[in-house]
Motif scaffolding. Structure first.
Motif, mmCIF file in Angstrom:
data_model
loop_
_atom_site.group_PDB
_atom_site.id
_atom_site.type_symbol
_atom_site.label_atom_id
_atom_site.label_comp_id
_atom_site.label_asym_id
_atom_site.label_seq_id
_atom_site.Cartn_x
_atom_site.Cartn_y
_atom_site.Cartn_z
ATOM 1 N N ASN A 83 44.039 72.904 52.523
ATOM 2 C CA ASN A 83 44.676 74.102 53.077
ATOM 3 C C ASN A 83 45.453 74.851 52.003
ATOM 4 N N GLY A 84 45.574 76.166 52.197
ATOM 5 C CA GLY A 84 46.423 76.982 51.333
ATOM 6 C C GLY A 84 46.094 76.870 49.865
ATOM 7 N N LYS A 85 47.140 76.660 49.059
ATOM 8 C CA LYS A 85 47.006 76.619 47.611
ATOM 9 C C LYS A 85 46.688 75.227 47.079
ATOM 10 N N SER A 86 46.642 74.232 47.960
ATOM 11 C CA SER A 86 46.309 72.867 47.531
ATOM 12 C C SER A 86 44.807 72.734 47.313
ATOM 13 N N ASP A 87 44.430 71.671 46.572
ATOM 14 C CA ASP A 87 43.009 71.396 46.368
ATOM 15 C C ASP A 87 42.308 71.192 47.703
ATOM 16 N N LYS A 88 41.019 71.445 47.690
ATOM 17 C CA LYS A 88 40.199 71.316 48.892
ATOM 18 C C LYS A 88 39.014 70.390 48.595
ATOM 19 N N PRO A 89 39.301 69.082 48.559
ATOM 20 C CA PRO A 89 38.201 68.145 48.287
ATOM 21 C C PRO A 89 37.127 68.227 49.372
ATOM 22 N N HIS A 90 35.884 67.979 48.987
ATOM 23 C CA HIS A 90 34.773 68.093 49.932
ATOM 24 C C HIS A 90 34.311 66.742 50.480
ATOM 25 N N ALA A 91 34.700 65.663 49.852
ATOM 26 C CA ALA A 91 34.273 64.334 50.311
ATOM 27 C C ALA A 91 35.078 63.899 51.531
ATOM 28 N N ASP A 92 34.399 63.352 52.522
ATOM 29 C CA ASP A 92 35.074 62.845 53.729
ATOM 30 C C ASP A 92 36.143 61.817 53.377
ATOM 31 N N SER A 93 35.868 61.012 52.367
ATOM 32 C CA SER A 93 36.806 59.951 51.970
ATOM 33 C C SER A 93 38.143 60.512 51.493
ATOM 34 N N SER A 94 38.174 61.771 51.095
ATOM 35 C CA SER A 94 39.417 62.390 50.625
ATOM 36 C C SER A 94 40.407 62.636 51.757
ATOM 37 N N TYR A 95 39.944 62.514 52.994
ATOM 38 C CA TYR A 95 40.791 62.776 54.158
ATOM 39 C C TYR A 95 40.992 61.528 55.025
ATOM 40 N N SER A 96 40.490 60.397 54.570
ATOM 41 C CA SER A 96 40.595 59.167 55.362
ATOM 42 C C SER A 96 41.758 58.303 54.883
ATOM 43 N N ASN A 97 42.000 57.237 55.615
ATOM 44 C CA ASN A 97 43.036 56.258 55.251
ATOM 45 C C ASN A 97 44.408 56.893 55.048
ATOM 46 N N ASP A 98 44.782 57.785 55.947
ATOM 47 C CA ASP A 98 46.106 58.416 55.919
ATOM 48 C C ASP A 98 46.399 59.164 54.624
ATOM 49 N N ALA A 99 45.375 59.781 54.049
ATOM 50 C CA ALA A 99 45.546 60.500 52.784
ATOM 51 C C ALA A 99 46.646 61.550 52.869
ATOM 52 N N GLU A 100 46.705 62.278 53.986
ATOM 53 C CA GLU A 100 47.709 63.342 54.112
ATOM 54 C C GLU A 100 49.123 62.769 54.180
ATOM 55 N N ALA A 101 49.292 61.665 54.875
ATOM 56 C CA ALA A 101 50.602 61.010 54.930
ATOM 57 C C ALA A 101 50.979 60.469 53.549
ATOM 58 N N LYS A 102 50.007 59.935 52.847
ATOM 59 C CA LYS A 102 50.256 59.435 51.487
ATOM 60 C C LYS A 102 50.649 60.581 50.548
ATOM 61 N N ASP A 103 50.069 61.755 50.772
ATOM 62 C CA ASP A 103 50.459 62.929 49.976
ATOM 63 C C ASP A 103 51.945 63.227 50.158
ATOM 64 N N ILE A 104 52.410 63.157 51.388
ATOM 65 C CA ILE A 104 53.818 63.452 51.679
ATOM 66 C C ILE A 104 54.727 62.385 51.078
ATOM 67 N N MET A 105 54.351 61.140 51.222
ATOM 68 C CA MET A 105 55.158 60.061 50.637
ATOM 69 C C MET A 105 55.207 60.195 49.117
ATOM 70 N N GLY A 106 54.089 60.542 48.512
ATOM 71 C CA GLY A 106 54.049 60.741 47.065
ATOM 72 C C GLY A 106 54.884 61.927 46.630
ATOM 73 N N LEU A 107 54.837 63.005 47.407
ATOM 74 C CA LEU A 107 55.651 64.178 47.090
ATOM 75 C C LEU A 107 57.130 63.835 47.178
ATOM 76 N N ALA A 108 57.511 63.077 48.200
ATOM 77 C CA ALA A 108 58.913 62.666 48.333
ATOM 78 C C ALA A 108 59.348 61.853 47.118
ATOM 79 N N SER A 109 58.504 60.965 46.654
ATOM 80 C CA SER A 109 58.823 60.184 45.443
ATOM 81 C C SER A 109 58.900 61.093 44.220
ATOM 82 N N TYR A 110 57.949 62.004 44.115
ATOM 83 C CA TYR A 110 57.906 62.940 42.996
ATOM 84 C C TYR A 110 59.176 63.779 42.924
ATOM 85 N N LEU A 111 59.694 64.164 44.096
ATOM 86 C CA LEU A 111 60.919 64.968 44.164
ATOM 87 C C LEU A 111 62.184 64.105 44.160
#
Length: 134
Positions: A83-111
């Motif tokens: 979505n938006g300005k973020s990357d848009k991976p095309h592989a189904d695996s890029s959206y599995s296993n709570d990838a979006e939640a992991k993105d948020i947890m990683g961002l929180a650590s990054y910040l």
């Protein structure tokens, strides 16, 4: 004297604007997906997770965004992968296993956020609930 006063007035305005300035950037998630985020304010952090088929800009049109900001919170928005300005991976695996939640947890650590609140809307609320179990 008029020039000094004008310069001082401009400096005060610029300083006030800097306090509310918004920062933005990209964070590289666990699978190398680039996630776009914005941070506004300096208080206790609140991460806002957007809903299905929109992006972080949708929060700026909602009353909650300004209410939190005006109340002194650090408001963090992100464009979920695909979505938006973020990357848009095309592989189904890029959206599995709570990838979006992991993105948020990683961002929180990054910040460097040790504690933060999360608010999700629509699909964002599902992702927020996944943060509770990871």
């Amino acid at each position: 004297m008029r020039i000094i006063v004008s310069s001082l007035f401009f400096f005060v305005l610029a300083a006030g604007y800097a306090a509310d300035a918004q920062t933005s950037g990209y964070y590289t998630s666990f699978d190398s997906t680039k996630i776009y985020y914005e941070v506004k304010g300096k208080g206790f952090p609140v991460i806002l997770i957007h809903g299905f088929i929109v992006n972080s800009e949708s929060w700026k049109k909602a009353a909650l965004y300004n209410t939190l900001s005006d109340a002194g919170y650090k408001v963090i928005t992100l464009d979920q992968r695909g979505n938006g300005k973020s990357d848009k991976p095309h592989a189904d695996s890029s959206y599995s296993n709570d990838a979006e939640a992991k993105d948020i947890m990683g961002l929180a650590s990054y910040l460097h956020l040790k504690h933060y609140n999360v608010v999700g809307y629509s699909r964002g609320s599902i992702i927020a609930s996944r943060l509770l179990v990871l």
